[in-house]
Design an enzyme around this catalytic site. Structure first.
Site, PDB file in Angstrom:
ATOM      1  N   ASP A   1       0.830  -1.211   0.000  1.00  0.00           N
ATOM      2  CA  ASP A   1       0.000   0.000   0.000  1.00  0.00           C
ATOM      3  C   ASP A   1       0.868   1.266   0.000  1.00  0.00           C
ATOM      4  O   ASP A   1       2.034   1.235   0.400  1.00  0.00           O
ATOM      5  CB  ASP A   1      -0.915  -0.025   1.239  1.00  0.00           C
ATOM      6  CG  ASP A   1      -2.047   0.975   1.113  1.00  0.00           C
ATOM      7  OD1 ASP A   1      -2.434   1.308  -0.037  1.00  0.00           O
ATOM      8  OD2 ASP A   1      -2.545   1.441   2.152  1.00  0.00           O
ATOM      9  N   GLY A   2       0.256   2.356  -0.445  1.00  0.00           N
ATOM     10  CA  GLY A   2       0.921   3.660  -0.401  1.00  0.00           C
ATOM     11  C   GLY A   2       1.507   4.102  -1.739  1.00  0.00           C
ATOM     12  O   GLY A   2       2.196   5.119  -1.801  1.00  0.00           O
TER      13      GLY A   2
ATOM     14  N   GLY B   1      -0.072   5.313  -4.392  1.00  0.00           N
ATOM     15  CA  GLY B   1      -0.698   6.567  -4.830  1.00  0.00           C
ATOM     16  C   GLY B   1      -0.103   7.761  -4.099  1.00  0.00           C
ATOM     17  O   GLY B   1       0.283   8.765  -4.720  1.00  0.00           O
TER      18      GLY B   1
ATOM     19  N   HIS C   1       2.182   3.859  -8.895  1.00  0.00           N
ATOM     20  CA  HIS C   1       1.873   2.480  -9.326  1.00  0.00           C
ATOM     21  C   HIS C   1       3.019   1.923 -10.173  1.00  0.00           C
ATOM     22  O   HIS C   1       3.404   0.773 -10.033  1.00  0.00           O
ATOM     23  CB  HIS C   1       0.560   2.453 -10.112  1.00  0.00           C
ATOM     24  CG  HIS C   1      -0.636   2.762  -9.274  1.00  0.00           C
ATOM     25  ND1 HIS C   1      -0.876   2.118  -8.086  1.00  0.00           N
ATOM     26  CD2 HIS C   1      -1.647   3.661  -9.416  1.00  0.00           C
ATOM     27  CE1 HIS C   1      -1.990   2.592  -7.541  1.00  0.00           C
ATOM     28  NE2 HIS C   1      -2.466   3.533  -8.322  1.00  0.00           N
TER      29      HIS C   1
ATOM     30  N   THR D   1     -10.804  -6.738  -4.856  1.00  0.00           N
ATOM     31  CA  THR D   1     -12.150  -6.674  -5.448  1.00  0.00           C
ATOM     32  C   THR D   1     -12.748  -5.282  -5.220  1.00  0.00           C
ATOM     33  O   THR D   1     -13.605  -4.839  -5.985  1.00  0.00           O
ATOM     34  CB  THR D   1     -13.075  -7.753  -4.835  1.00  0.00           C
ATOM     35  OG1 THR D   1     -12.905  -7.758  -3.404  1.00  0.00           O
ATOM     36  CG2 THR D   1     -12.766  -9.139  -5.353  1.00  0.00           C
ATOM     37  N   GLU D   2     -12.287  -4.586  -4.181  1.00  0.00           N
ATOM     38  CA  GLU D   2     -12.801  -3.239  -3.883  1.00  0.00           C
ATOM     39  C   GLU D   2     -12.118  -2.173  -4.741  1.00  0.00           C
ATOM     40  O   GLU D   2     -12.633  -1.066  -4.885  1.00  0.00           O
ATOM     41  CB  GLU D   2     -12.590  -2.894  -2.400  1.00  0.00           C
ATOM     42  CG  GLU D   2     -13.540  -3.609  -1.449  1.00  0.00           C
ATOM     43  CD  GLU D   2     -13.262  -5.101  -1.333  1.00  0.00           C
ATOM     44  OE1 GLU D   2     -12.091  -5.504  -1.450  1.00  0.00           O
ATOM     45  OE2 GLU D   2     -14.229  -5.869  -1.150  1.00  0.00           O
ATOM     46  N   ASN D   3     -10.958  -2.505  -5.312  1.00  0.00           N
ATOM     47  CA  ASN D   3     -10.247  -1.503  -6.113  1.00  0.00           C
ATOM     48  C   ASN D   3     -10.984  -1.131  -7.406  1.00  0.00           C
ATOM     49  O   ASN D   3     -10.657  -0.128  -8.043  1.00  0.00           O
ATOM     50  CB  ASN D   3      -8.811  -1.964  -6.426  1.00  0.00           C
ATOM     51  CG  ASN D   3      -7.883  -1.913  -5.229  1.00  0.00           C
ATOM     52  OD1 ASN D   3      -6.958  -2.712  -5.094  1.00  0.00           O
ATOM     53  ND2 ASN D   3      -8.098  -0.952  -4.329  1.00  0.00           N
TER      54      ASN D   3
ATOM     55  N   ARG E   1      -4.807  -1.956   8.759  1.00  0.00           N
ATOM     56  CA  ARG E   1      -6.011  -2.745   8.497  1.00  0.00           C
ATOM     57  C   ARG E   1      -5.698  -3.813   7.450  1.00  0.00           C
ATOM     58  O   ARG E   1      -4.684  -3.737   6.759  1.00  0.00           O
ATOM     59  CB  ARG E   1      -7.166  -1.849   8.042  1.00  0.00           C
ATOM     60  CG  ARG E   1      -6.849  -0.966   6.853  1.00  0.00           C
ATOM     61  CD  ARG E   1      -8.078  -0.158   6.414  1.00  0.00           C
ATOM     62  NE  ARG E   1      -7.732   0.807   5.400  1.00  0.00           N
ATOM     63  CZ  ARG E   1      -7.596   2.120   5.602  1.00  0.00           C
ATOM     64  NH1 ARG E   1      -7.820   2.634   6.783  1.00  0.00           N
ATOM     65  NH2 ARG E   1      -7.258   2.911   4.603  1.00  0.00           N
TER      66      ARG E   1
ATOM     67  N   TRP F   1       2.778   7.936  -2.601  1.00  0.00           N
ATOM     68  CA  TRP F   1       4.181   8.083  -3.011  1.00  0.00           C
ATOM     69  C   TRP F   1       4.265   8.849  -4.339  1.00  0.00           C
ATOM     70  O   TRP F   1       5.045   9.789  -4.486  1.00  0.00           O
ATOM     71  CB  TRP F   1       4.823   6.705  -3.155  1.00  0.00           C
ATOM     72  CG  TRP F   1       6.298   6.704  -3.405  1.00  0.00           C
ATOM     73  CD1 TRP F   1       7.288   6.599  -2.479  1.00  0.00           C
ATOM     74  CD2 TRP F   1       6.961   6.802  -4.683  1.00  0.00           C
ATOM     75  NE1 TRP F   1       8.520   6.637  -3.086  1.00  0.00           N
ATOM     76  CE2 TRP F   1       8.347   6.764  -4.437  1.00  0.00           C
ATOM     77  CE3 TRP F   1       6.509   6.931  -5.995  1.00  0.00           C
ATOM     78  CZ2 TRP F   1       9.294   6.825  -5.465  1.00  0.00           C
ATOM     79  CZ3 TRP F   1       7.454   7.016  -7.019  1.00  0.00           C
ATOM     80  CH2 TRP F   1       8.828   6.963  -6.753  1.00  0.00           C
TER      81      TRP F   1
HETATM   82  C1  IPE Z   1      -5.333  -2.736  -0.346  1.00  0.00           C
HETATM   83  O1  IPE Z   1      -5.039  -1.388  -0.422  1.00  0.00           O
HETATM   84  C2  IPE Z   1      -5.297  -3.360  -1.707  1.00  0.00           C
HETATM   85  C3  IPE Z   1      -3.988  -3.468  -2.335  1.00  0.00           C
HETATM   86  C4  IPE Z   1      -2.839  -3.084  -1.829  1.00  0.00           C
HETATM   87  C5  IPE Z   1      -3.979  -4.107  -3.641  1.00  0.00           C
HETATM   88  P1  IPE Z   1      -6.172  -0.294  -0.529  1.00  0.00           P
HETATM   89  O2  IPE Z   1      -5.490   1.024  -0.606  1.00  0.00           O
HETATM   90  O3  IPE Z   1      -7.113  -0.614  -1.638  1.00  0.00           O
HETATM   91  O4  IPE Z   1      -6.941  -0.447   0.856  1.00  0.00           O
HETATM   92  P2  IPE Z   1      -7.822   0.608   1.632  1.00  0.00           P
HETATM   93  O5  IPE Z   1      -8.801   1.177   0.644  1.00  0.00           O
HETATM   94  O6  IPE Z   1      -6.898   1.661   2.144  1.00  0.00           O
HETATM   95  O7  IPE Z   1      -8.464  -0.153   2.746  1.00  0.00           O
HETATM   96  C1  IPE Z   2      -1.802   0.211  -3.427  1.00  0.00           C
HETATM   97  O1  IPE Z   2      -1.497   1.562  -3.363  1.00  0.00           O
HETATM   98  C2  IPE Z   2      -1.932  -0.262  -4.857  1.00  0.00           C
HETATM   99  C3  IPE Z   2      -3.305  -0.644  -5.243  1.00  0.00           C
HETATM  100  C4  IPE Z   2      -4.327  -0.649  -4.458  1.00  0.00           C
HETATM  101  C5  IPE Z   2      -3.489  -1.069  -6.613  1.00  0.00           C
HETATM  102  P1  IPE Z   2      -2.642   2.654  -3.332  1.00  0.00           P
HETATM  103  O2  IPE Z   2      -3.007   3.030  -4.727  1.00  0.00           O
HETATM  104  O3  IPE Z   2      -3.770   2.215  -2.476  1.00  0.00           O
HETATM  105  O4  IPE Z   2      -1.892   3.878  -2.652  1.00  0.00           O
HETATM  106  P2  IPE Z   2      -2.516   4.885  -1.585  1.00  0.00           P
HETATM  107  O5  IPE Z   2      -2.904   4.048  -0.403  1.00  0.00           O
HETATM  108  O6  IPE Z   2      -3.690   5.531  -2.243  1.00  0.00           O
HETATM  109  O7  IPE Z   2      -1.395   5.815  -1.299  1.00  0.00           O
HETATM  110 MG    MG Z   3      -4.126   2.411  -0.485  1.00  0.00          MG
END
Ligand code: IPE
Ligand code: IPE
Ligand code: MG
Length: 228
Positions: free
Chosen positions: A12-13, A15, A29, A58-60, A180, A17
């Site tokens: 995670d993170g 976006g 990404h 699945t939520e993405n 989480r 970054w």
């Molecule tokens: C979890 O990250 C999914 C992946 C890393 C692929 P998210 O960024 O989607 O999770 P939430 O929305 O913060 O819970």
């Molecule tokens: C995780 O990074 C990658 C995916 C969910 C595909 P995020 O895109 O959730 O990055 P943040 O959490 O928004 O920084």
């Molecule tokens: Mg995220």
């Protein structure tokens, strides 16, 4: 060192970054995917045998279409680019998730990679793709009821999950600072040791992983028992 067998990572993170470094989530990404290659090598060095990476949940699908389109463009680029290298480096690749409902061109690439690397055995890298733990469990219960199995056991459920034949993770790592699970491996992580790292995924490196492995090796895992 008590080396862990299976490490699962919520990458995670990306976006945040990308926004911080380039004012562009998508750049995060891009560099996040580049980091996978390095972390796989680090895991091999540390004798980790299974690495599961949460790649797309699945939520993405609830993200803006522009971001989803870019992500899928990147996934195709990444798997095509790294396919032969992974094969040559004796890496076995598996995918878990609802793979029926992903674009056809990616589906073809995924099947090809899984088939070609199935006899490799240095490390198994599992990409959780269009993965959600709740949908995995629903899917398992549907299969069980279709097969008219009435004696519900832990083993029966385990064997009907996407992760059948994969040992449960010893360690879960989530980068990006959130604490989480975001619908990741809810059943399989029941006894995992959890590590939350403030760094965003593109910055996560060998030393971060090594530090976690060291901390893990000092933990007494009790599985419900008492100290002797
Ligand atoms: C979890 O990250 C999914 C992946 C890393 C692929 P998210 O960024 O989607 O999770 P939430 O929305 O913060 O819970
Ligand atoms: C995780 O990074 C990658 C995916 C969910 C595909 P995020 O895109 O959730 O990055 P943040 O959490 O928004 O920084
Ligand atoms: Mg995220």
């Amino acid at each position: 060192m008590n080396s862990p067998f299976h490490v699962a990572i919520i990458m995670d993170g990306n976006g945040r970054w990308g926004l911080k470094e380039y004012n562009d989530r998508n750049k995060g990404h891009f560099y996040g995917l580049q980091n996978i290659d390095k972390v796989v090598k680090d895991c091999i060095k540390l004798n980790i045998k299974f690495l599961t990476l949460y790649t797309f949940s699945t939520e993405n699908w609830n993200r803006p279409k522009k971001e989803i389109d870019y992500l899928f463009f990147l996934f195709k680029f990444f798997y095509k680019k790294n396919f032969n290298k992974m094969f040559k480096n004796n890496i076995k690749i598996k995918f878990i998730g609802d793979l029926k409902n992903i674009p056809n061109d990616l589906k073809i690439i995924i099947h090809k990679i899984e088939k070609k690397t199935k006899n490799n055995n240095l490390i198994t890298v599992i990409f959780a793709f269009n993965y959600g733990s709740k949908s995995e469990l629903i899917n398992a219960f549907k299969k069980i009821s279709k097969n008219k199995k009435n004696n519900i056991t832990e083993e029966l459920i385990t064997n009907n999950l996407y992760t059948k034949n994969i040992p449960d993770p010893n360690i879960l790592i989530r980068t990006g600072g959130e604490k989480r699970l975001s619908n990741f491996l809810l059943w399989q992580l029941s006894y995992a040791e959890l590590f939350f790292v403030g760094k965003n995924w593109p910055d996560f490196n060998f030393f971060d992983l090594k530090k976690i492995i060291n901390s893990y090796s000092k933990i007494k895992r009790k599985f419900g028992t008492v100290d002797e």
